[in-house]
Design an enzyme around this catalytic site. Structure first.
Site, PDB file in Angstrom:
ATOM      1  N   GLN A  14      54.228  39.858  43.722  1.00 53.55           N
ATOM      2  CA  GLN A  14      52.991  40.232  43.047  1.00 53.55           C
ATOM      3  C   GLN A  14      52.682  39.279  41.897  1.00 53.55           C
ATOM      4  OE1 GLN A  14      50.695  42.876  43.877  1.00 53.55           O
ATOM      5  NE2 GLN A  14      51.825  42.304  45.687  1.00 53.55           N
ATOM      6  N   HIS A  15      53.723  38.739  41.251  1.00 52.30           N
ATOM      7  CA  HIS A  15      53.485  37.822  40.140  1.00 52.30           C
ATOM      8  C   HIS A  15      53.254  36.395  40.611  1.00 52.30           C
ATOM      9  CE1 HIS A  15      54.723  41.240  37.786  1.00 52.30           C
ATOM     10  NE2 HIS A  15      54.304  40.612  36.722  1.00 52.30           N
TER      11      HIS A  15
END
Length: 34
Positions: A14-15
């Site tokens: 997600q990052h």
């Protein structure tokens, strides 16, 4: 969270590859500082 990923892996993904909503928020944050 996809069942084939651990929470840590999903968190990292997600990052590395933020969703469009997250990316838009990040861009808005950057624009606020420029």
């Amino acid at each position: 969270i996809p069942k084939n990923l651990t929470r840590a892996q999903w968190f990292t993904i997600q990052h590395i590859q933020p969703s469009p909503l997250q990316x838009n928020k990040a861009m808005n944050g950057v624009n606020x500082y420029t």
